[in-house]
Design an enzyme around this catalytic site. Structure first.
Site, PDB file in Angstrom:
ATOM      1  N   ASP A  22       0.939  -1.025   0.088  1.00 14.24           N
ATOM      2  CA  ASP A  22       0.022  -0.007  -0.006  1.00 14.24           C
ATOM      3  C   ASP A  22       1.047   1.435   0.170  1.00 14.24           C
ATOM      4  O   ASP A  22       1.773   1.437   0.963  1.00 14.24           O
ATOM      5  CB  ASP A  22      -0.783  -0.064   1.338  1.00 14.24           C
ATOM      6  CG  ASP A  22      -2.070   1.231   1.276  1.00 14.24           C
ATOM      7  OD1 ASP A  22      -3.143   0.835   1.311  1.00 14.24           O
ATOM      8  OD2 ASP A  22      -1.556   2.275   1.384  1.00 14.24           O
ATOM      9  N   ASP A 118      -3.786   2.327  -5.422  1.00 17.37           N
ATOM     10  CA  ASP A 118      -2.365   2.290  -4.446  1.00 17.37           C
ATOM     11  C   ASP A 118      -1.991   1.235  -3.820  1.00 17.37           C
ATOM     12  O   ASP A 118      -1.259   1.088  -2.844  1.00 17.37           O
ATOM     13  CB  ASP A 118      -2.255   3.652  -3.703  1.00 17.37           C
ATOM     14  CG  ASP A 118      -2.860   3.325  -2.461  1.00 17.37           C
ATOM     15  OD1 ASP A 118      -3.723   2.717  -2.476  1.00 17.37           O
ATOM     16  OD2 ASP A 118      -2.293   3.787  -1.228  1.00 17.37           O
ATOM     17  N   GLU A 119      -2.786   0.027  -3.947  1.00 22.80           N
ATOM     18  CA  GLU A 119      -2.786  -1.104  -3.040  1.00 22.80           C
ATOM     19  C   GLU A 119      -3.020  -2.545  -3.835  1.00 22.80           C
ATOM     20  O   GLU A 119      -3.747  -2.520  -4.867  1.00 22.80           O
ATOM     21  CB  GLU A 119      -3.935  -1.151  -2.170  1.00 22.80           C
ATOM     22  CG  GLU A 119      -3.923  -1.592  -0.840  1.00 22.80           C
ATOM     23  CD  GLU A 119      -5.409  -1.218  -0.236  1.00 22.80           C
ATOM     24  OE1 GLU A 119      -5.762  -2.217   0.711  1.00 22.80           O
ATOM     25  OE2 GLU A 119      -6.086  -0.415  -0.538  1.00 22.80           O
TER      26      GLU A 119
HETATM   27  N1  DCP Z   1      -8.570   7.866  -1.133  1.00 24.09           N
HETATM   28  C1  DCP Z   1      -9.943   8.716  -1.380  1.00 24.09           C
HETATM   29  N2  DCP Z   1     -10.788   8.762  -0.575  1.00 24.09           N
HETATM   30  C2  DCP Z   1     -10.989   8.112   0.454  1.00 24.09           C
HETATM   31  C3  DCP Z   1      -9.600   7.264   0.808  1.00 24.09           C
HETATM   32  C4  DCP Z   1      -8.704   7.279  -0.173  1.00 24.09           C
HETATM   33  O1  DCP Z   1      -9.904   9.290  -2.519  1.00 24.09           O
HETATM   34  N3  DCP Z   1     -11.781   8.108   1.403  1.00 24.09           N
HETATM   35  C5  DCP Z   1      -7.559   7.954  -2.087  1.00 24.09           C
HETATM   36  C6  DCP Z   1      -6.350   9.134  -1.835  1.00 24.09           C
HETATM   37  C7  DCP Z   1      -5.455   8.210  -1.188  1.00 24.09           C
HETATM   38  C8  DCP Z   1      -5.481   7.022  -1.946  1.00 24.09           C
HETATM   39  O2  DCP Z   1      -7.022   6.844  -2.224  1.00 24.09           O
HETATM   40  O3  DCP Z   1      -4.148   8.650  -1.378  1.00 24.09           O
HETATM   41  C9  DCP Z   1      -5.069   5.695  -1.272  1.00 24.09           C
HETATM   42  O4  DCP Z   1      -5.841   5.357  -0.140  1.00 24.09           O
HETATM   43  P1  DCP Z   1      -5.331   4.807   1.182  1.00 24.09           P
HETATM   44  O5  DCP Z   1      -6.306   4.564   2.214  1.00 24.09           O
HETATM   45  O6  DCP Z   1      -4.180   3.861   0.925  1.00 24.09           O
HETATM   46  O7  DCP Z   1      -4.391   6.000   1.912  1.00 24.09           O
HETATM   47  P2  DCP Z   1      -3.111   7.150   1.353  1.00 24.09           P
HETATM   48  O8  DCP Z   1      -2.407   6.140   0.429  1.00 24.09           O
HETATM   49  O9  DCP Z   1      -3.512   8.238   1.102  1.00 24.09           O
HETATM   50  O10 DCP Z   1      -2.396   6.895   2.758  1.00 24.09           O
HETATM   51  P3  DCP Z   1      -1.828   5.679   3.746  1.00 24.09           P
HETATM   52  O11 DCP Z   1      -0.216   6.083   3.883  1.00 24.09           O
HETATM   53  O12 DCP Z   1      -2.592   5.671   4.993  1.00 24.09           O
HETATM   54  O13 DCP Z   1      -2.013   4.455   2.790  1.00 24.09           O
HETATM   55 MG    MG Z   2      -2.087   4.348   0.869  1.00 27.52          MG
END
Ligand code: DCP
Ligand code: MG
Length: 378
Positions: A22, A118-119
């Protein structure tokens, strides 16, 4: 019932090596990479605080220190962190980065199941390069992502999807965590119930009322009791708390429907309140559609009344939709057609399905996607 020695041996033979990867603060990290002036600063990607109903897609780790989180209203985020830099999402840039990380994954295995941009899960039980150790593979993938994309990822390594996914969160950002078979039992026993797959706020509250705070207490319940209280999910919780998760890594899965729903602390009886809640739920669905880059033809409204009766109403468009506002207006229309004023409504939910063009058959079933930040509150 415990397994016979032969069965245990069989299981050991088929032990899998699963990696969950992730990206860290994905959209925000891409923005900081492409705009050096944002590095080291609190960055929020998503709706602007001045706009109506804007929410945070993600926040850089600098902004998270102030309590800013995904899915939080942008207005609230700007109050918590007034110096934050708000940025509109650039999905093309995130898609391009996503494409590249997937290419990196495929150097090691073809069993890659992306969950979102991203995952992904990777099954590296047999890896293309013959590296063997899953932990080494995960470390190499992280290194390539850093060198080739100038971004960081966190990885979890274990013998099944569930444990690998939880493991990847443990040392975020830039983490690498291995949970081997001998550690799974104690790991699951100390895991808070909220962390169990599919447990939303309502289920978690119910579990706590029943005296379950961690896996340890959850384990005391029989499968029958869990199914009685939590429906078919109960079966899954029973298995997972014992470290059993046989779900395969499926490379060609497709999202079949996206949904969001909310259970209210008190029953709604006024149309005005219902519409207000529907708008919020629709905004979440729209955001998730953008996240997956999807459009769907069918909008479905779900209503649960105070007597637990559930009804659904759908409307299909000739072409896939995801335009701003259309999901909310369709849901409102569907709601009004049920003459809800004065009735006692406990839950509202909206889902979008029928992705792709009307005549295009879905290749695969993914079922409701509950892996994002908005698991149904059950
Ligand atoms: N995303 C979004 N709305 C959400 C959650 C996430 O648009 N409610 C988008 C933005 C994030 C991406 O998806 O950058 C990936 O989600 P993640 O939950 O993996 O969160 P992040 O990658 O931003 O942070 P982390 O470091 O906690 O994984
Ligand atoms: Mg993420």
């Amino acid at each position: 019932m415990s397994d016979s020695p032969e069965k245990i041996e069989d299981k050991q033979k088929t032990i899998r090596k699963i990696i969950h990867i992730d990206m860290d603060a994905f959209y925000a990290s891409v923005e900081q990479r492409d705009n050096p002036e944002y590095r080291g600063k609190p960055v929020i990607v998503g709706g602007f605080p001045e706009g109506r109903g804007g929410v945070v897609a993600t926040a850089s780790y600098e902004a998270r220190k102030f309590g800013v989180r995904s899915a939080m209203p942008s207005k609230q985020a700007s109050k918590l962190c007034p110096q934050a830099i708000f940025i509109r999402p650039r999905f093309e840039a995130y898609k391009a980065a996503s494409q590249k990380i997937r290419e990196i994954f495929h150097r090691y295995t073809d069993l890659v199941e992306p969950l979102s941009l991203d995952e992904a899960y990777l099954d590296v039980t047999t890896d293309k390069l013959g590296i063997g150790l899953a932990l080494d593979i995960a470390a190499q993938i992280k290194k390539s992502i850093k060198e080739e994309l100038d971004l960081t990822a966190s990885a979890g390594v274990s013998v099944n999807k569930f444990v690998a996914k939880i493991a990847s969160e443990i040392k975020k950002p830039d983490g690498l965590t291995f949970i081997g078979p001998s550690k799974i039992t104690s790991f699951m026993e100390s895991l808070p119930v909220e962390k169990f797959f599919g447990v939303g706020k309502v289920t978690a509250a119910k579990m706590k009322e029943m005296g379950m705070f961690t896996g340890k207490e959850l384990k005391k319940y029989s499968v029958e009791e869990l199914v009685k209280h939590f429906g078919k999910n109960g079966n899954f919780y029973y298995q997972i708390v014992r470290g059993i998760d046989d779900r395969q890594v499926e490379p060609n899965r497709e999202t079949k429907s996206l949904s969001a729903e909310d259970t209210f602390p008190y029953d709604l009886t006024r149309l005005e309140d219902m519409n207000q809640e529907l708008d919020k739920i629709a905004a979440l669905v729209e955001q998730r559609l953008l996240y997956y880059g999807l459009k769907g033809r069918t909008v479905t409204l779900k209503i649960k009344f105070s007597d637990f009766k559930i009804i659904t109403r759908s409307k299909s468009y000739p072409h896939p939709v995801n335009e701003n506002g259309i999901i909310a207006s369709t849901a409102r229309q569907l709601l009004e057609e049920t003459a809800p004023e004065g009735k006692q409504i406990r839950l509202l939910g909206i889902s979008l399905s029928n992705f792709g063009e009307p005549d295009q058959k879905q290749k695969n079933n993914r079922g409701k996607d509950q892996l994002l930040l908005f698991p149904p509150s059950s």
